[in-house]
Design a protein around this motif. Structure first.
Motif, PDB file in Angstrom:
ATOM      1  N   GLY A 190       0.764  -1.243  -0.249  1.00 20.21           N
ATOM      2  CA  GLY A 190      -0.245   0.034   0.084  1.00 20.21           C
ATOM      3  C   GLY A 190       0.785   1.258  -0.517  1.00 20.21           C
ATOM      4  N   LEU A 191       2.326   0.962   0.624  1.00 23.04           N
ATOM      5  CA  LEU A 191       2.985   2.235   0.604  1.00 23.04           C
ATOM      6  C   LEU A 191       2.929   3.419  -0.788  1.00 23.04           C
ATOM      7  CD1 LEU A 191       5.694   0.823   3.129  1.00 23.04           C
ATOM      8  CD2 LEU A 191       3.816   2.951   3.805  1.00 23.04           C
ATOM      9  N   THR A 213       1.837   7.015  -2.452  1.00 22.07           N
ATOM     10  CA  THR A 213       2.246   8.000  -3.037  1.00 22.07           C
ATOM     11  C   THR A 213       1.639   8.682  -4.320  1.00 22.07           C
ATOM     12  OG1 THR A 213       4.509   7.368  -1.670  1.00 22.07           O
ATOM     13  CG2 THR A 213       4.693   8.856  -4.102  1.00 22.07           C
ATOM     14  N   ALA A 214       1.696   7.398  -4.933  1.00 27.03           N
ATOM     15  CA  ALA A 214       0.921   7.458  -6.699  1.00 27.03           C
ATOM     16  C   ALA A 214      -0.668   7.918  -5.604  1.00 27.03           C
ATOM     17  CB  ALA A 214       0.214   6.541  -6.835  1.00 27.03           C
ATOM     18  N   ALA A 215      -1.026   8.368  -5.405  1.00 27.52           N
ATOM     19  CA  ALA A 215      -2.545   8.674  -4.862  1.00 27.52           C
ATOM     20  C   ALA A 215      -2.485  10.790  -4.497  1.00 27.52           C
ATOM     21  CB  ALA A 215      -3.025   7.494  -4.202  1.00 27.52           C
ATOM     22  N   ILE A 216      -1.407  10.057  -3.589  1.00 28.59           N
ATOM     23  CA  ILE A 216      -1.588  11.887  -3.360  1.00 28.59           C
ATOM     24  C   ILE A 216      -0.577  12.826  -4.121  1.00 28.59           C
ATOM     25  CG2 ILE A 216       0.229  13.030  -2.099  1.00 28.59           C
ATOM     26  CD1 ILE A 216      -1.756  12.391  -0.631  1.00 28.59           C
ATOM     27  N   ALA A 237       5.852   7.879   3.330  1.00 29.19           N
ATOM     28  CA  ALA A 237       5.317   7.522   1.335  1.00 29.19           C
ATOM     29  C   ALA A 237       4.297   8.938   1.336  1.00 29.19           C
ATOM     30  CB  ALA A 237       4.318   6.689   1.822  1.00 29.19           C
ATOM     31  N   PHE A 238       3.616  10.027   2.082  1.00 29.16           N
ATOM     32  CA  PHE A 238       2.958  10.775   2.324  1.00 29.16           C
ATOM     33  C   PHE A 238       3.830  12.257   1.329  1.00 29.16           C
ATOM     34  CE2 PHE A 238       1.511  14.706   4.441  1.00 29.16           C
ATOM     35  CZ  PHE A 238       0.746  15.450   4.015  1.00 29.16           C
ATOM     36  N   GLU A 255       6.310  15.435  -2.518  1.00 37.62           N
ATOM     37  CA  GLU A 255       6.856  15.827  -3.570  1.00 37.62           C
ATOM     38  C   GLU A 255       6.330  16.008  -5.354  1.00 37.62           C
ATOM     39  OE1 GLU A 255      10.365  15.365   0.025  1.00 37.62           O
ATOM     40  OE2 GLU A 255      10.074  13.534  -1.403  1.00 37.62           O
ATOM     41  N   GLN A 256       6.764  14.845  -5.384  1.00 34.99           N
ATOM     42  CA  GLN A 256       6.450  14.690  -6.676  1.00 34.99           C
ATOM     43  C   GLN A 256       5.046  15.362  -7.540  1.00 34.99           C
ATOM     44  OE1 GLN A 256       5.524  10.177  -7.279  1.00 34.99           O
ATOM     45  NE2 GLN A 256       7.061   9.429  -6.178  1.00 34.99           N
TER      46      GLN A 256
END
Length: 379
Positions: A149-150, A154-157, A180-181, A186-187
């Motif tokens: 899930g980690l 990251t992808a969702a945020i 991950a958050f 940052e992305q």
């Protein structure tokens, strides 16, 4: 009239959320009453809650009849039912969201299919679909804090999806969740996405830690073991808040904060007391500090409304004592690592079973609606 006990909790900086959701709760005006009278500022849901709501309520009959007539499959019916409930609850809580400037309250949480907890790509896709289907900016998508899930968090945020990270039991995993958050923010910033509307909470589960450790202490039976009963869960949560303070005062975070990012607030979940020997408000009154969320089942919320007390901050300044509790458990041969790993596995399994139960309930309702309409049973 606003309940004084819950108002005091809110004034101490604890966001009061309800861990329950049903169509009846929304459509009867009960949720709006809880907002006005009990300082409720958010709602969390899970598969168990939806399964219970469907069994008890009769407000789903019209939609179930429509779905049966349309001939949708079980998964689609579950999707349509749950997203509608969450959408309507989001609308009830929208004034809180707007009043607080989108700073994380006034939101409703909807979980991705727990059968996807070990599948990163499927979890990411499910989060996107749910976010789009509910189409409310005051939504949280719940993603479990499994290893798989980690990267989904990251992808969702990174896509601007607000996330409630659920099923956190260990301090190491919590640190991984915060990482991950931050990576997701940052992305998002690199993509040119506005960070300000992106909200997140990290749901750290509390009572189940005592439920797992207390029987081991009882088996040991020494005075030292007895003295540690009922202390592990609070110690674990308090050390989690210490980790939160460290991460969200770091130079890495300051860069994101300057770009408009919101902190990922700690959320105390599983706050209903399982052991009748303990005060029924234990995991609320003993986890008070500014900037956290406590999501309570209805019974716990009613108990706090009746006799809960706020005695000031019960987290800050407790870290050394919490460390002593954890050290004491290790000295007695109780493996913290094994406890939290087992708890995560059990929690994922429980939610998978609840999801299956929800699907079974929906299938039964679809078949009943089809039979009443004179059609064939639903497959």
């Amino acid at each position: 009239m606003t309940n004084a006990n819950l108002a005091a909790l809110s004034e101490a900086g604890v966001a009061v959320w309800l861990d329950d959701l049903s169509r009846e709760l929304v459509q009867t005006g009960r949720l709006a009453s809880l907002v006005a009278e009990y300082s409720v500022a958010g709602v969390t849901s899970n598969p168990t809650i939806f399964a219970t709501a469907l069994k008890k309520g009769d407000r789903y009959e019209d939609q179930v009849r429509e779905l049966a007539t349309a001939g949708v499959d079980i998964d689609e019916a579950v999707f349509q039912i749950t997203t509608r409930d969450v959408r309507e609850a989001c609308d009830v809580l929208r004034p809180i969201h707007d009043k607080t400037g989108g700073k994380g309250d006034g939101r409703v949480s909807l979980e991705v299919d727990p059968r996807l907890a070990r599948d990163t790509a499927a979890t990411i896709e499910s989060a996107r679909v749910l976010w789009s289907a509910v189409d409310r900016e005051n939504l949280y998508i719940k993603i479990p804090a499994t290893v798989e899930g980690l990267p989904a968090i990251t992808a969702a945020i990174s896509e601007g999806i607000s996330v409630n990270v659920t099923l956190i039991f260990s301090l190491d995993r919590y640190r991984a969740v915060m990482n991950a958050f931050l990576t997701g923010l940052e992305q998002a910033r690199e993509k040119g996405i506005d960070l300000a509307p992106i909200a997140s909470v990290a749901s750290f589960f509390v009572s189940r830690v005592d439920t797992a450790i207390d029987p081991q202490l009882d088996k040991i039976g020494t005075d030292e073991a007895k003295a540690l009963r009922g202390k592990a869960a609070l110690a674990n949560a308090r050390l989690a808040f210490q980790a939160y303070e460290e991460v969200f005062s770091s130079p890495r975070w300051q860069v994101l904060a300057e770009a408009g990012a919101q902190v990922q607030r700690p959320l105390w979940a599983s706050t209903g007391v399982k052991d009748p020997a303990y005060p029924d408000t234990l995991y609320v009154s003993e986890l008070v500090t500014d900037g956290v969320v406590n999501t309570m089942p209805g019974s716990t919320m009613e108990a706090f409304a009746d006799h809960g007390t706020v005695t000031g901050d019960t987290i800050k300044g407790s870290y050394a004592e919490a460390e002593q509790v954890m050290d004491g458990l290790e000295r007695l041969g109780i493996s913290y690592t094994k406890v939290v790993e087992d708890l995560e596995t059990e929690a994922v399994d429980k939610f998978e079973k609840s999801w299956t139960e929800l699907g079974d309930s929906v299938r039964d309702e679809l078949e009943r609606a089809a039979a009443l309409a004179g059609g064939s049973s639903h497959e």
